[in-house]
Design a protein around this motif. Structure first.
Motif, PDB file in Angstrom:
ATOM      1  N   THR A 431      -7.092 -34.931  24.782  1.00 18.78           N
ATOM      2  CA  THR A 431      -7.554 -34.193  23.605  1.00 18.78           C
ATOM      3  C   THR A 431      -6.486 -34.101  22.527  1.00 18.78           C
ATOM      4  OG1 THR A 431      -6.834 -32.098  24.604  1.00 18.78           O
ATOM      5  CG2 THR A 431      -9.115 -32.805  25.008  1.00 18.78           C
ATOM      6  N   ARG A 432      -5.226 -34.375  22.898  1.00 20.60           N
ATOM      7  CA  ARG A 432      -4.121 -34.260  21.948  1.00 20.60           C
ATOM      8  C   ARG A 432      -3.753 -35.625  21.371  1.00 20.60           C
ATOM      9  NH1 ARG A 432      -0.991 -31.083  26.585  1.00 20.60           N
ATOM     10  NH2 ARG A 432      -2.368 -32.541  27.680  1.00 20.60           N
ATOM     11  N   THR A 433      -3.225 -35.603  20.159  1.00 18.80           N
ATOM     12  CA  THR A 433      -2.751 -36.806  19.483  1.00 18.80           C
ATOM     13  C   THR A 433      -1.255 -36.681  19.250  1.00 18.80           C
ATOM     14  OG1 THR A 433      -4.880 -37.141  18.374  1.00 18.80           O
ATOM     15  CG2 THR A 433      -2.968 -38.267  17.443  1.00 18.80           C
ATOM     16  N   PHE A 434      -0.531 -37.764  19.520  1.00 22.43           N
ATOM     17  CA  PHE A 434       0.923 -37.768  19.324  1.00 22.43           C
ATOM     18  C   PHE A 434       1.257 -38.853  18.303  1.00 22.43           C
ATOM     19  CE2 PHE A 434      -0.049 -36.353  23.605  1.00 22.43           C
ATOM     20  CZ  PHE A 434       0.702 -35.196  23.722  1.00 22.43           C
ATOM     21  N   GLU A 435       1.683 -38.442  17.136  1.00 27.42           N
ATOM     22  CA  GLU A 435       1.936 -39.385  16.055  1.00 27.42           C
ATOM     23  C   GLU A 435       3.211 -40.196  16.297  1.00 27.42           C
ATOM     24  OE1 GLU A 435      -0.026 -40.140  13.644  1.00 27.42           O
ATOM     25  OE2 GLU A 435      -1.535 -38.643  14.145  1.00 27.42           O
ATOM     26  N   GLY A 436       4.276 -39.543  16.739  1.00 25.20           N
ATOM     27  CA  GLY A 436       5.548 -40.227  16.916  1.00 25.20           C
ATOM     28  C   GLY A 436       5.619 -40.976  18.234  1.00 25.20           C
ATOM     29  N   PHE A 437       6.381 -42.053  18.254  1.00 24.12           N
ATOM     30  CA  PHE A 437       6.548 -42.837  19.477  1.00 24.12           C
ATOM     31  C   PHE A 437       7.216 -42.009  20.571  1.00 24.12           C
ATOM     32  CE2 PHE A 437       6.259 -46.216  16.278  1.00 24.12           C
ATOM     33  CZ  PHE A 437       5.309 -47.034  16.872  1.00 24.12           C
ATOM     34  N   THR A 438       8.223 -41.231  20.204  1.00 27.54           N
ATOM     35  CA  THR A 438       8.958 -40.456  21.196  1.00 27.54           C
ATOM     36  C   THR A 438       8.065 -39.423  21.864  1.00 27.54           C
ATOM     37  OG1 THR A 438      11.074 -40.765  20.067  1.00 27.54           O
ATOM     38  CG2 THR A 438      10.887 -38.876  21.550  1.00 27.54           C
ATOM     39  N   GLU A 439       7.283 -38.686  21.062  1.00 24.87           N
ATOM     40  CA  GLU A 439       6.420 -37.655  21.624  1.00 24.87           C
ATOM     41  C   GLU A 439       5.361 -38.263  22.552  1.00 24.87           C
ATOM     42  OE1 GLU A 439       7.149 -38.004  18.449  1.00 24.87           O
ATOM     43  OE2 GLU A 439       8.532 -36.309  18.215  1.00 24.87           O
ATOM     44  N   ARG A 440       4.790 -39.390  22.122  1.00 25.68           N
ATOM     45  CA  ARG A 440       3.770 -40.035  22.942  1.00 25.68           C
ATOM     46  C   ARG A 440       4.382 -40.584  24.228  1.00 25.68           C
ATOM     47  NH1 ARG A 440       1.507 -45.044  20.675  1.00 25.68           N
ATOM     48  NH2 ARG A 440       2.033 -43.968  18.747  1.00 25.68           N
ATOM     49  N   ALA A 441       5.556 -41.192  24.118  1.00 23.05           N
ATOM     50  CA  ALA A 441       6.213 -41.747  25.305  1.00 23.05           C
ATOM     51  C   ALA A 441       6.566 -40.643  26.291  1.00 23.05           C
ATOM     52  CB  ALA A 441       7.467 -42.512  24.895  1.00 23.05           C
ATOM     53  N   LYS A 442       7.029 -39.504  25.787  1.00 19.95           N
ATOM     54  CA  LYS A 442       7.379 -38.389  26.666  1.00 19.95           C
ATOM     55  C   LYS A 442       6.145 -37.896  27.424  1.00 19.95           C
ATOM     56  CE  LYS A 442      10.473 -34.389  26.428  1.00 19.95           C
ATOM     57  NZ  LYS A 442       9.814 -33.477  27.340  1.00 19.95           N
ATOM     58  N   PHE A 443       5.010 -37.854  26.750  1.00 18.62           N
ATOM     59  CA  PHE A 443       3.777 -37.448  27.413  1.00 18.62           C
ATOM     60  C   PHE A 443       3.390 -38.465  28.485  1.00 18.62           C
ATOM     61  CE2 PHE A 443      -0.805 -37.745  27.878  1.00 18.62           C
ATOM     62  CZ  PHE A 443      -1.153 -36.430  28.173  1.00 18.62           C
ATOM     63  N   LEU A 444       3.521 -39.757  28.176  1.00 12.82           N
ATOM     64  CA  LEU A 444       3.146 -40.795  29.129  1.00 12.82           C
ATOM     65  C   LEU A 444       4.016 -40.759  30.372  1.00 12.82           C
ATOM     66  CD1 LEU A 444       2.557 -43.795  26.683  1.00 12.82           C
ATOM     67  CD2 LEU A 444       0.814 -42.459  27.872  1.00 12.82           C
ATOM     68  N   LEU A 445       5.257 -40.349  30.233  1.00 17.47           N
ATOM     69  CA  LEU A 445       6.163 -40.339  31.374  1.00 17.47           C
ATOM     70  C   LEU A 445       5.878 -39.177  32.316  1.00 17.47           C
ATOM     71  CD1 LEU A 445       8.540 -41.626  32.825  1.00 17.47           C
ATOM     72  CD2 LEU A 445      10.085 -40.300  31.373  1.00 17.47           C
TER      73      LEU A 445
END
Length: 790
Positions: A431-445
């Motif tokens: 449900t959340r969107t992560f615009e920055g690469f770092t924020e999205r990568a941190k979520f994926l990890l």
């Protein structure tokens, strides 16, 4: 209570299985039997085809025909051979009668053909295995190979014959050889020399010499014996003792992530992107099952081991109290995926009632239904009673094993858990969107402690803006396999016809009546289990444990310091013009960056593959060499001329490149020392040398994510630079160090993923990326100055 709500749920029954309360339809039974027979037929066919490779039935047919022709003709030049064949036929009693010679010709030609075929099969297989043991090609430029290597390459292609299926090359791959103890000890001592004082090095040499003279020969003999009967003398121990016996939580400590395209996406719709990727992944899964995935060939000639592909889908790491177990489910069981949305789990069959794979549009409609259903139930306590259940997979493994047995080992929980673990893979409709690469990568990890089932081989996350990423469990296989899968999907997304007008597939291509509806999974979440789930979520976010008189962080998402950034100043195109390997260039930049930050060198781990050998996985390239240290010091102390610095850089690059190739050629030493250590413990010995050697912390843990494994993939070019993936990353191996993953997608730029712990006062991922970029810039400046001066 949760069990009362589950009991009042209306049972979901597939309409196609029953008709007005009567017995099962005969058509359904027929389809089921037919699918089973087809599956068995293809499985047997592939086994036979793989068993015959590098020969083929064509070879058998040619020999049978030639023998028959020789027997029925009367050429003088073939008389001796003709007589031998007819004399051989006299051993078989064949009733006389017209035409008398035909049965004998058929029997003799078939028998001789089969005998010749079997002999040819083993000769070609063992000859190919012998040829593939040659590694001289690795050390030569593809554009300037020696005559010896060219002849070898021609022989390999001749002996290999027809194009192999996915797993056909397995029986012809050489087995991993055991290096000599002397070679391993000497290389290890040389690799750690820059890290220690002269006194420490002398002490380590004495320990190594004592080990060499005492128990090393016994341990080596055991490894040699194992290499004779085992497919790979390291891999089973590596999986068991490095991965499965580890008791730390998987999140950050073991699992890794990968990202989608850098700046391009084919659609803005979450359901469309999810449908397209699920369709492509299931297509790849079917290709593996039917052995239609083209095996990877280095330089279009040398095969690599494809063993890990067997466990890419339908695989789960099951927690046990002592050590975990990798459980893989075959295609007859793993025909569905599990979808998670707002804490609600759904089973989504990927085949229709006729046994055909769902089209992209059909999958999209199913996912849209799930989105609507989950959103409509978001206020329902019963529907979301199991929200956060995945947080149990973030626990320490023994604790998770006990809780899994106690709370998920029976009843409806066991049934739902089985559906999750047998799924081909899982997806999370975020449900959340992560615009920055770092924020999205941190979520994926590491996620938020609730949305990633870390035990599954793959969990895909689809975001509302159309982007996606993947979290992978590590024990079953390594990152290049996942990278190949995503490259295959990206190829179809960019150049294929996967999407129509921003949607997945063609609405007219499906029969909606044959599509099975998604099934919501139910869980019996007692108050006690709810409390444990909540505590597990808190553990994933921020937990300290008291052990050995020290507080240390077991698992803490907030403590992870991750930075993902693109280097745009130059890429591998410029590096190649400097006559330096791009990988070596980046590794030297990492050494320079770390030394500038800490005024000391760090033990460095770089992963290389050993898949040139049967069931090979990885070997460690110790990038910190004497030559690298000399180059770094010349840059920091600035006591050399530009020409001298360039010479030191190029020399260090050559040493690193040779070291990397040595590791690919089974001339590394870390895995050998690991196997010696396992044998030492298994035989009840103790070795101070092995203990010290294997407990040195990897302050810098690095890896390069492969980007182009498919031959002729045009999406990895400067014209498609926006479509290249940033790659993926992992957590730091040492709490006082960095985890560095880098991607070399094409000629114009690099990607870096740097992780560390915020709780460590000496590390900072953003600062270290700045240091890396500064180091790369300084190294480029050397060649710029040289060009200007010339």
């Amino acid at each position: 209570m949760a069990e009362a709500r589950s009991a009042t749920k209306e049972p979901i029954v597939h309409v196609e299985d029953f008709e007005e309360g009567q017995d099962v339809k005969w058509k359904v039974a027929w389809r089921s039997w037919r699918r089973t027979m087809l599956r068995r037929f293809f499985r047997v066919r592939n086994l036979i085809k793989n068993g015959m490779w590098p020969t083929s039935l064509w070879n058998l047919g040619v020999v049978v025909a030639l023998v028959a022709i020789v027997m029925v003709t009367d050429y003088p030049i073939m008389k001796v051979v003709n007589d031998k064949f007819w004399n051989f036929g006299e051993y078989f009693y064949i009733p006389k009668g017209p035409p008398y010679f035909l049965p004998k010709v058929v029997i003799v030609s078939c028998l001789i053909g089969v005998i010749f075929f079997i002999v040819l099969l083993f000769i070609r297989r063992y000859l190919l295995r012998l040829l593939l043991s040659y590694r001289g090609w690795l050390y030569q430029n593809p554009k300037s190979q020696s005559i010896k290597t060219l002849i070898w390459c021609i022989l390999v292609r001749i002996v290999s014959g027809s194009t192999p299926t996915t797993f056909a090359c397995q029986l012809s791959l050489p087995r991993l050889p055991v290096p000599s103890v002397d070679s391993t000890l000497n290389k290890f001592l040389e690799s750690v020399e820059p890290l220690f004082t002269s006194e420490e090095n002398e002490r380590l040499k004495k320990e190594a010499e004592e080990f060499r003279k005492t128990i090393a020969p016994k341990l080596q003999s055991l490894l040699v014996l194992k290499s004779w009967w085992a497919t790979n003398y390291i891999t089973d121990w590596w999986e068991k003792y490095i991965y499965l016996m580890g008791r730390s939580p998987l999140a950050i400590n073991s699992n890794y992530y990968t990202m989608d395209n850098g700046f391009w996406k084919p659609t803005e719709h979450q359901s469309t992107r999810a449908a397209g990727l699920c369709y492509m992944l299931m297509q790849f899964k079917r290709k593996i099952e039917h052995e239609q995935v083209v095996p990877l060939l280095i330089r279009n000639t040398i095969p690599v081991c494809m063993y890990q592909y067997e466990r890419l889908f339908g695989t789960t790491r099951v927690p046990r109290e002592d050590f975990d177990e990798i459980v893989h489910y075959d295609s007859s069981v793993s025909k569905h995926i599990v979808v998670l949305r707002k804490g609600i789990y759904y089973k989504l069959d990927m085949f229709d009632t006729a046994g055909q794979p769902l089209a992209p549009y059909a999958i999209e409609k199913q996912i849209e239904w799930i989105l609507q259903d989950a959103d409509s139930q978001q206020e329902s306590e019963g529907a979301r009673s199991a929200e956060g259940l995945a947080s149990l997979t973030t626990l320490e493994r023994t604790d998770w094993a006990r809780k899994r047995t106690k709370y998920l080992g029976s009843g409806i929980n066991q049934e739902s858990l089985a559906i999750v673990e047998k799924a081909a893979f899982m997806i999370n409709l975020e449900t959340r969107t992560f615009e920055g690469f770092t924020e999205r990568a941190k979520f994926l990890l590491h996620g938020d402690g609730k949305v990633i089932w870390f035990d599954k081989s793959m969990c895909l996350h689809f975001f509302p803006d159309g982007r996606y990423g993947l979290t992978a469990e590590h024990s079953w296989g390594d990152a290049p396999v996942v990278a190949h899968l995503l490259e295959y999907s990206a190829y179809e997304e960019v150049l294929g016809e996967l999407y129509k007008d921003g949607r997945a597939g063609n609405p007219d291509s499906i029969n909606q009546d044959k599509v099975k509806p998604p099934v919501q999974l139910h869980w019996n979440v007692t108050d006690e289990l709810a409390k444990i789930i909540n505590e597990a979520g808190l553990f994933a976010k921020d937990t300290f444990s008291f052990s050995s008189l020290y507080f240390f962080l077991l698992q803490n998402n907030e403590d992870l310091d991750l930075c993902v950034r693109r280097h745009m100043d130059f890429g591998k195109g410029f590096v190649k013009s400097c006559k330096v390997s791009p990988d070596a260039f980046i590794q030297l930049a990492l050494q320079l960056a770390y030394y500038r930050e800490n005024s000391k060198f760090a033990l460095t781990y770089e992963a290389s593959m050993t898949r040139l050998y049967l069931n090979g996985r990885t070997e460690t390239v110790r990038s910190l060499t004497k030559e690298a240290c000399e180059f770094v010091k010349s840059m920091v102390e600035d006591n050399r001329t530009t020409e001298e610095k360039i010479h030191l850089l190029q020399n260090a690059g050559k040493v690193h490149q040779k070291l990397y190739r040595d590791c690919m050629s089974a001339e590394g030493w870390d895995r050998h020392m690991f196997a010696l250590y396992v044998a030492c413990k298994g035989l009840g010995y103790e070795s101070d040398f092995l203990h010290h050697a294997l407990t040195l912390p990897w302050t810098l843990s690095t890896s390069q994510t492969p980007q182009q494994q498919m031959v002729g993939n045009p999406t990895i070019t400067p014209e498609h630079a926006d479509k290249a993936s940033p790659g993926g990353g992992f957590g730091p191996v040492s709490d006082q160090g960095y985890g560095v993953s880098y991607m070399i997608p094409e000629d114009t730029h690099f990607w870096f993923h740097v992780s560390s712990k915020k709780s460590c006062p000496t590390t900072n991922s953003d600062r270290f990326v700045d240091q890396i970029f500064t180091s790369l810039g300084e190294m480029k400046q050397l060649f710029t100055v040289q060009q200007n001066e010339s």
